[in-house]
Design a protein around this motif. Structure first.
Motif, PDB file in Angstrom:
ATOM      1  N   UNK A   1       0.820  -1.212   0.000  1.00 53.20           N
ATOM      2  CA  UNK A   1       0.000   0.000   0.000  1.00 53.20           C
ATOM      3  C   UNK A   1       0.854   1.262   0.000  1.00 53.20           C
ATOM      4  N   UNK A   2       0.285   2.307  -0.548  1.00 47.41           N
ATOM      5  CA  UNK A   2       0.992   3.561  -0.764  1.00 47.41           C
ATOM      6  C   UNK A   2       1.430   4.192   0.543  1.00 47.41           C
ATOM      7  N   UNK A   3       2.710   4.548   0.608  1.00 40.96           N
ATOM      8  CA  UNK A   3       3.291   5.253   1.744  1.00 40.96           C
ATOM      9  C   UNK A   3       3.500   6.697   1.287  1.00 40.96           C
ATOM     10  N   UNK A   4       2.592   7.596   1.685  1.00 42.39           N
ATOM     11  CA  UNK A   4       2.598   8.960   1.160  1.00 42.39           C
ATOM     12  C   UNK A   4       3.893   9.715   1.437  1.00 42.39           C
ATOM     13  N   UNK A   5       4.449   9.675   2.654  1.00 41.40           N
ATOM     14  CA  UNK A   5       5.689  10.425   2.899  1.00 41.40           C
ATOM     15  C   UNK A   5       6.834  10.012   1.978  1.00 41.40           C
ATOM     16  N   UNK A   6       6.833   8.745   1.546  1.00 43.04           N
ATOM     17  CA  UNK A   6       7.913   8.274   0.669  1.00 43.04           C
ATOM     18  C   UNK A   6       7.481   8.206  -0.802  1.00 43.04           C
TER      19      UNK A   6
END
Length: 320
Positions: free
Chosen positions: A69-74
């Protein structure tokens, strides 16, 4: 709809022809902000392999894909119909997986998607090399030292923001999609420049070149197709390079429309390689038109502008 032709730049014999190539890319970037590159040196086999592994990943069930799942900070990982553009207010009809050079935990495992990690590593390395060739042309054209941009897009540093994104636009053959939905709503890229790989026959990309837009998101303006050109990379300038050039180079509005009746209605795949300055790099043009800003703060500010525009859109009255 305009039928304006996108410029094709030949990168063959790069070192010997660098002066000619630099003139060609600078002219295209100043006037249109988008161009094709042929004879770029990235093998078709490598491109085809990445497309094949991308398609394999997107065929997995959502439960499996959620492991990444998408890790927004990275800016890494998988997301589905999660991107909403201020130009539309509706989710883009797509899913994607994004990977950086230091986000191995977001890359599909060998057990889940055989060969994906190896294909991605080889493809990203080739895109990085090609990107730095392009960047050297822009550095020369803007009056910076030839390898100026290489130090600001250094993938050996952990604050690298270089990103590959594999995209899957869903099959529309059995769907009736409302008119206000797009495969990707009109937008510019936040980055320095984007390498976009498209597959022949999978049309839909449109551009509003050269910042000719007269509205904030080019709504109602003149658009031109940027259809796949076999063996070529579609290159577009992003907001970061526009600012780094003191607005000399043009960040290009682009979108992906839904298929029209009679056109191919099946899934569409593309791969983008997004060049973004290292988080710690300082962005400022040779004429210092804008105050210096770090690569990280530039991206955060761009995201905040999008968020603010979406919030403003929510406050607009609904037409009766």
């Amino acid at each position: 709809m305009s039928s304006k032709q996108v410029v094709v730049v030949d990168f063959s014999d790069f070192e010997r022809r660098k002066t000619v190539i630099t003139h060609a890319v600078m002219q295209a970037a100043e006037n249109e902000g988008v161009f094709y590159v042929k004879n770029h040196g990235i093998s078709q086999g490598l491109v085809d392999s990445m497309f094949a592994r991308s398609a394999d990943f997107f065929k997995l069930d959502d439960v499996t894909k959620k492991r990444y799942s998408f890790d927004k900070p990275r800016n890494a990982g998988w997301e589905k119909m999660a991107q909403i553009r201020p130009s539309t207010g509706t989710p883009d009809m797509k899913e994607s997986i994004s990977l950086g050079f230091h986000t191995a935990d977001r890359c599909p495992s060998e057990a889940d998607c055989t060969g994906f990690a190896d294909a991605a590593a080889a493809f990203m390395a080739a895109c990085q090399d090609m990107s730095m060739k392009l960047m050297s042309c822009f550095a020369i054209g803007l009056g910076f030292p030839e390898h100026f941009f290489s130090q600001h897009h250094d993938v050996t540093k952990t604050d690298s923001q270089q990103t590959m994104r594999c995209l899957h636009y869903h099959d529309t053959s059995q769907q009736k999609v409302p008119a206000n939905y797009w495969r990707a709503g009109a937008h510019t890229d936040f980055d320095t420049l984007t390498l976009l790989f498209q597959r022949p026959g999978e049309k839909g990309l449109e551009i509003c070149p050269g910042r000719k837009a007269v509205t904030e998101f080019a709504i109602g303006d003149e658009w031109s197709p940027a259809d796949p050109l076999e063996g070529a990379i579609t290159v577009n300038i992003g907001d970061m390079l526009m600012q780094w050039s003191d607005d000399r180079l043009k960040s290009t509005f682009h979108r992906v429309r839904m298929p029209r009746p009679g056109e191919y209605q099946g899934p569409r795949y593309s791969i983008g390689f997004f060049n973004q300055a290292n988080k710690s790099s300082v962005i400022q043009g040779p004429k210092k038109k804008y105050a210096p800003i770090s690569g990280l703060d530039f991206i955060l500010a761009a995201m905040q502008r999008n968020y603010n525009a979406l919030e403003a859109l929510k406050q607009e009255p609904v037409a009766a």
